[in-house]
Design an enzyme around this catalytic site. Structure first.
Site, PDB file in Angstrom:
ATOM      1  N   ILE A  91      -0.894  -0.917  18.480  1.00  0.00           N
ATOM      2  CA  ILE A  91      -2.197  -0.930  18.677  1.00  0.00           C
ATOM      3  C   ILE A  91      -1.441   0.501  18.792  1.00  0.00           C
ATOM      4  O   ILE A  91      -0.634   0.643  19.765  1.00  0.00           O
ATOM      5  CB  ILE A  91      -3.175  -1.909  19.715  1.00  0.00           C
ATOM      6  CG1 ILE A  91      -3.300  -3.061  19.431  1.00  0.00           C
ATOM      7  CG2 ILE A  91      -3.987  -0.563  19.909  1.00  0.00           C
ATOM      8  CD1 ILE A  91      -4.083  -4.413  20.844  1.00  0.00           C
ATOM      9  N   ASN A 147       0.644  -1.074   0.189  1.00  0.00           N
ATOM     10  CA  ASN A 147       0.136   0.144  -0.042  1.00  0.00           C
ATOM     11  C   ASN A 147       0.813   1.005   0.262  1.00  0.00           C
ATOM     12  O   ASN A 147       0.334   2.758  -0.763  1.00  0.00           O
ATOM     13  CB  ASN A 147      -1.278  -0.308   1.229  1.00  0.00           C
ATOM     14  CG  ASN A 147      -2.153  -0.632   1.148  1.00  0.00           C
ATOM     15  OD1 ASN A 147      -3.006  -0.537   0.487  1.00  0.00           O
ATOM     16  ND2 ASN A 147      -2.013  -1.808   1.633  1.00  0.00           N
ATOM     17  N   HIS A 150      -8.464  -1.691   6.485  1.00  0.00           N
ATOM     18  CA  HIS A 150      -8.604  -3.097   6.619  1.00  0.00           C
ATOM     19  C   HIS A 150      -9.138  -4.468   5.806  1.00  0.00           C
ATOM     20  O   HIS A 150      -9.898  -3.720   5.363  1.00  0.00           O
ATOM     21  CB  HIS A 150      -9.829  -3.056   7.575  1.00  0.00           C
ATOM     22  CG  HIS A 150      -9.758  -4.128   8.472  1.00  0.00           C
ATOM     23  ND1 HIS A 150      -8.925  -4.602   9.707  1.00  0.00           N
ATOM     24  CD2 HIS A 150     -10.765  -5.366   8.332  1.00  0.00           C
ATOM     25  CE1 HIS A 150      -9.563  -5.771  10.345  1.00  0.00           C
ATOM     26  NE2 HIS A 150     -10.893  -6.014   8.960  1.00  0.00           N
TER      27      HIS A 150
HETATM   28  C1  GRF Z   1      -3.963  -4.773   3.932  1.00  0.00           C
HETATM   29  O1  GRF Z   1      -4.018  -5.925   3.672  1.00  0.00           O
HETATM   30  C2  GRF Z   1      -3.898  -4.198   4.744  1.00  0.00           C
HETATM   31  O2  GRF Z   1      -5.886  -3.700   4.375  1.00  0.00           O
HETATM   32  C3  GRF Z   1      -3.919  -4.722   6.243  1.00  0.00           C
HETATM   33  O3  GRF Z   1      -2.435  -4.817   6.417  1.00  0.00           O
HETATM   34  C4  GRF Z   1      -2.205  -5.412   4.519  1.00  0.00           C
HETATM   35  C5  GRF Z   1      -1.027  -4.598   4.793  1.00  0.00           C
HETATM   36  O4  GRF Z   1      -0.928  -4.514   3.153  1.00  0.00           O
HETATM   37  N1  GRF Z   1      -4.241  -3.621   7.420  1.00  0.00           N
HETATM   38  P1  GRF Z   1       0.767  -4.146   2.402  1.00  0.00           P
HETATM   39  O5  GRF Z   1       2.121  -4.464   4.175  1.00  0.00           O
HETATM   40  O6  GRF Z   1       0.305  -2.595   1.950  1.00  0.00           O
HETATM   41  O7  GRF Z   1       1.070  -4.775   1.510  1.00  0.00           O
END
Ligand code: GRF
Length: 357
Positions: free
Chosen positions: A261, A181, A278
């Site tokens: 957290i 991401n 999420h």
């Molecule tokens: C994503 O699927 C997000 O929804 C979850 O953790 C994952 C992170 O993936 N909270 P990346 O590290 O961005 O590949």
């Protein structure tokens, strides 16, 4: 060639339209609002509303009622112009102008089959008088989510202070894992889809791909020692993170696969400005095993959610969601990769539409 200005329909004419649709077993959708400076958020909302039936009427607040609702400087556009622009939209079949503070009597006259409302409303928070009228006429009530960051008020603010609106959004990103991401955010910045910069990237995992991606992109990247419990963070680490975010003058904190957290002081310092992505359609399947849980429940679809972070895990206000079908033969890993593809679109989009307060 000039054309005559649009003449709004009367409620009685809309009722005729409704009755003729009804005879054909078709549905009239009704929605209402000020629609002062039309923007992409309105257009998307109206397209969604129109898809709920076979024709749509928009009840526009008259100039006097907009003034009452929004203050003496509004509306910017006169009701006749607002009606003309609205009527030109593909999603809109008819426009009526109404001056009452409530749409109750209009609902009673028109008797729409579907009533669409956008925003933070729930069926329970609708105005009781309007809700009673809708129930009386047997209208189906549909609440549609608004596109985040798009509003007439934000357009007006940008016009009043153009210099602040062009300032890139300073992001503080926190992650523990693969960083896909983060990669998507960097891509969106590079391609000009997102006016932002990564002010600081923080991870609890010194050798994570997340930190590596940040370093390769030349953004400030820091590792914070979190302590032995992989989900919890020591108080000292919480304070250290707050220090890094403040030093980097972060506007928005983005949690992307951050497995610990987050608590005070960050929660209060950045209240309403911390987002998390999420991998489920919240409120379903909170927590770390969301993808597997959707599979175990035999769901046909799941998805991803971008939401605000509060002290309750995965429970803050939802900003945007995207659905992902569950296919025969999916494992959690395969499905998670497909969900991430959606996340890579959704998260930069929410940030691009972020409204600075
Ligand atoms: C994503 O699927 C997000 O929804 C979850 O953790 C994952 C992170 O993936 N909270 P990346 O590290 O961005 O590949």
């Amino acid at each position: 060639m000039t054309s005559a200005p649009y003449t709004p329909m009367t409620p009685a004419e809309v009722r005729d339209l409704r009755d003729s649709l009804d005879k054909q077993g078709k549905k009239l959708v009704f929605t209402n609002g000020c629609f002062d400076l039309l923007h992409a958020g309105h257009v998307r909302y109206l397209n969604q509303a129109r898809a709920l039936g076979d024709a749509m009427v928009v009840a526009l607040n008259s100039d006097a009622s907009v003034r009452e609702l929004k203050g003496p400087t509004r509306p910017i556009n006169h009701e006749c112009d607002r009606a003309e622009v609205m009527a030109a939209l593909r999603a809109v079949d008819a426009v009526v102008i109404f001056g009452d503070p409530r749409a109750t009597s209009l609902i009673e006259t028109i008797r729409p089959h579907v009533y669409a409302k956008g925003g933070d409303y729930t069926v329970d928070s609708l105005n009781p008088e309007e809700r009673a009228a809708l129930e009386n006429v047997g209208a189906e009530i549909k609440i549609l989510s608004l596109v985040p960051g798009r509003s007439t008020s934000s357009i007006i603010e940008r016009m009043a202070a153009p210099e602040t609106s062009h300032k890139p959004l300073r992001l503080g990103v926190l992650g523990s894992g693969e960083g896909s991401n983060l990669h998507a955010i960097l891509d969106a910045i590079d391609s000009g889809r997102l006016n932002a910069e990564i002010a600081v990237a923080i991870s609890d995992q010194a050798d994570s791909r997340f930190l590596q991606i940040a370093k390769e992109a030349g953004t400030p990247a820091v590792h914070v020692q979190g302590g032995h419990n992989p989900r919890r963070f020591l108080d000292a680490a919480q304070a250290e993170i707050a220090g890094h975010l403040q030093a980097a003058e972060v506007d928005v904190v983005v949690l992307i696969g951050f497995m610990r957290i987050l608590k005070e002081p960050v929660l209060s310092l950045y209240a309403g400005r911390i987002v998390n992505v999420h991998p489920s359609l919240l409120p379903k399947y909170k927590g770390a095993n969301a993808v597997q849980m959707a599979l175990d429940e035999g769901e046909l679809e799941t998805g991803c959610t971008v939401h605000l972070v509060t002290d309750e895990i995965d429970a803050g206000r939802i900003l945007a969601q995207a659905k992902v079908p569950i296919l025969v033969g999916d494992t959690a890993a395969i499905l998670h990769q497909r969900i991430k593809k959606q996340e890579h679109q959704l998260l930069p989009q929410v940030l691009a539409e972020w409204k600075q307060s």
